[in-house]
Enzyme design. Sequence first.
Site, PDB file in Angstrom:
ATOM      1  N   ARG A 149      90.530   4.894  -0.070  1.00  0.00           N
ATOM      2  CA  ARG A 149      91.709   4.726   0.762  1.00  0.00           C
ATOM      3  C   ARG A 149      92.871   4.258  -0.099  1.00  0.00           C
ATOM      4  O   ARG A 149      92.666   3.682  -1.186  1.00  0.00           O
ATOM      5  CB  ARG A 149      91.450   3.705   1.868  1.00  0.00           C
ATOM      6  CG  ARG A 149      90.271   4.037   2.771  1.00  0.00           C
ATOM      7  CD  ARG A 149      89.994   2.911   3.740  1.00  0.00           C
ATOM      8  NE  ARG A 149      88.898   3.216   4.652  1.00  0.00           N
ATOM      9  CZ  ARG A 149      87.620   2.922   4.415  1.00  0.00           C
ATOM     10  NH1 ARG A 149      87.275   2.308   3.274  1.00  0.00           N
ATOM     11  NH2 ARG A 149      86.682   3.225   5.294  1.00  0.00           N
ATOM     12  N   LYS A 173      86.856  -1.953   3.667  1.00  0.00           N
ATOM     13  CA  LYS A 173      87.111  -2.683   4.903  1.00  0.00           C
ATOM     14  C   LYS A 173      86.107  -3.824   5.065  1.00  0.00           C
ATOM     15  O   LYS A 173      84.951  -3.714   4.672  1.00  0.00           O
ATOM     16  CB  LYS A 173      87.016  -1.736   6.106  1.00  0.00           C
ATOM     17  CG  LYS A 173      88.166  -0.732   6.188  1.00  0.00           C
ATOM     18  CD  LYS A 173      88.047   0.110   7.446  1.00  0.00           C
ATOM     19  CE  LYS A 173      89.248   1.037   7.609  1.00  0.00           C
ATOM     20  NZ  LYS A 173      89.146   1.862   8.835  1.00  0.00           N
ATOM     21  N   HIS A 241      95.452   9.817   2.801  1.00  0.00           N
ATOM     22  CA  HIS A 241      94.204   9.998   3.541  1.00  0.00           C
ATOM     23  C   HIS A 241      93.751  11.455   3.540  1.00  0.00           C
ATOM     24  O   HIS A 241      92.551  11.723   3.691  1.00  0.00           O
ATOM     25  CB  HIS A 241      94.363   9.500   4.977  1.00  0.00           C
ATOM     26  CG  HIS A 241      93.129   8.845   5.511  1.00  0.00           C
ATOM     27  ND1 HIS A 241      92.691   7.608   5.083  1.00  0.00           N
ATOM     28  CD2 HIS A 241      92.215   9.265   6.419  1.00  0.00           C
ATOM     29  CE1 HIS A 241      91.569   7.293   5.720  1.00  0.00           C
ATOM     30  NE2 HIS A 241      91.259   8.281   6.526  1.00  0.00           N
ATOM     31  N   ARG A 244      91.376  11.846   0.888  1.00  0.00           N
ATOM     32  CA  ARG A 244      90.047  11.342   1.288  1.00  0.00           C
ATOM     33  C   ARG A 244      89.286  12.419   2.062  1.00  0.00           C
ATOM     34  O   ARG A 244      88.095  12.644   1.818  1.00  0.00           O
ATOM     35  CB  ARG A 244      90.241  10.089   2.129  1.00  0.00           C
ATOM     36  CG  ARG A 244      88.972   9.362   2.525  1.00  0.00           C
ATOM     37  CD  ARG A 244      89.354   7.993   3.097  1.00  0.00           C
ATOM     38  NE  ARG A 244      88.281   7.351   3.834  1.00  0.00           N
ATOM     39  CZ  ARG A 244      87.325   6.626   3.299  1.00  0.00           C
ATOM     40  NH1 ARG A 244      87.278   6.482   1.968  1.00  0.00           N
ATOM     41  NH2 ARG A 244      86.399   6.040   4.034  1.00  0.00           N
ATOM     42  N   HIS A 267      81.661   4.591   4.823  1.00  0.00           N
ATOM     43  CA  HIS A 267      81.579   4.648   6.280  1.00  0.00           C
ATOM     44  C   HIS A 267      80.412   3.786   6.774  1.00  0.00           C
ATOM     45  O   HIS A 267      79.363   3.741   6.150  1.00  0.00           O
ATOM     46  CB  HIS A 267      81.360   6.085   6.766  1.00  0.00           C
ATOM     47  CG  HIS A 267      82.589   6.926   6.703  1.00  0.00           C
ATOM     48  ND1 HIS A 267      82.552   8.305   6.721  1.00  0.00           N
ATOM     49  CD2 HIS A 267      83.902   6.593   6.631  1.00  0.00           C
ATOM     50  CE1 HIS A 267      83.785   8.784   6.659  1.00  0.00           C
ATOM     51  NE2 HIS A 267      84.620   7.767   6.603  1.00  0.00           N
ATOM     52  N   TYR A 276      83.055  16.038   8.975  1.00  0.00           N
ATOM     53  CA  TYR A 276      83.362  16.959   7.882  1.00  0.00           C
ATOM     54  C   TYR A 276      82.479  18.200   7.907  1.00  0.00           C
ATOM     55  O   TYR A 276      82.846  19.230   7.344  1.00  0.00           O
ATOM     56  CB  TYR A 276      83.258  16.232   6.534  1.00  0.00           C
ATOM     57  CG  TYR A 276      84.272  15.132   6.409  1.00  0.00           C
ATOM     58  CD1 TYR A 276      85.634  15.421   6.284  1.00  0.00           C
ATOM     59  CD2 TYR A 276      83.895  13.798   6.451  1.00  0.00           C
ATOM     60  CE1 TYR A 276      86.572  14.418   6.212  1.00  0.00           C
ATOM     61  CE2 TYR A 276      84.829  12.778   6.365  1.00  0.00           C
ATOM     62  CZ  TYR A 276      86.161  13.093   6.256  1.00  0.00           C
ATOM     63  OH  TYR A 276      87.105  12.094   6.176  1.00  0.00           O
TER      64      TYR A 276
END
Length: 298
Positions: A149, A173, A241, A244, A267, A276
């Site tokens: 990110r 995150k 993004h 990404r 994730h 995806y």
Amino acid sequence: MKIAEAIDRFVDYIAVERRMAAGTVRNYEGDLRDLQAYLLPLEVTELDDLSARDIRGWQMEHLGAGEAAGTVRRRLSSVSSWLRWLRRSGFLEADLMAKVSPPRQPKHLPVFFKESETEHLYDEGLFGTDFTGRRDALMLRMLYETGMRRSELAALREGSVDLGALTIKVLGKRNKERVVPIEIELAHNISDYIALKRQTVGETERLFVNAKGKPVSAAMVYNIVRKYMAGLSNADRVSPHVFRHSFATHILAEGGNIQAIKELLGHENLATTEVYTHVTREHLKEEYKHAHPRSRRK
């Protein structure tokens, strides 16, 4: 308990105990204060007086004002997290969100750059040969080759990179660390950039800095991506993004393992990564329609 106090306690909890990023804390607090402002004219100031009907009314006010379904869903998610914490903490008994249905959101597949577009990142003529140009080239290549990110890229420190092991330690995150492998060519690019950076601005803790030695911001990363990619890509959207999305889509298209892609992207749930597979499937359909001679027959 007053609703205002309940919000204060929750904000302290996610900021201090959960150690959420400052921007995330601001988003949570902004949504909850917005709900509080809606409730004031209704004279709902006590937590015990709050009802599912009030939350539905707040939701409908935002939808009626033309706010996107995705934004309203995010607002409801903030409220849901707050109410869940209040129940766990013993401040609330009823599950108010059980009677609140979030608005449906149309599914949009992630936008990604074509491989022919990302190839331009390795064209030395696209970037300047000075410190800024070399830095920009490395930043864009790292976004594409690691899938990180923009906030993660901006926060990288020199110590995050292990050139010997060909890995980068990324802080994602909720302060969750992951290790991302890199290719030898990118490692050489990083080494050359660090040497140039030290000649230009001296030693810095942060990997990416401006010409004065100050760390780049996430907003600056966004502007750099726009500067170069807006003229190179036909994608519906151009942003960090999208790199990404491109990282994941291109690996999957080459037969990459989706579980591995999940770990590389950081994730929490495999379901987030599985989108995806739909992107790749739709891309293959488009390629078939444009390239296969039978698909063009009327």
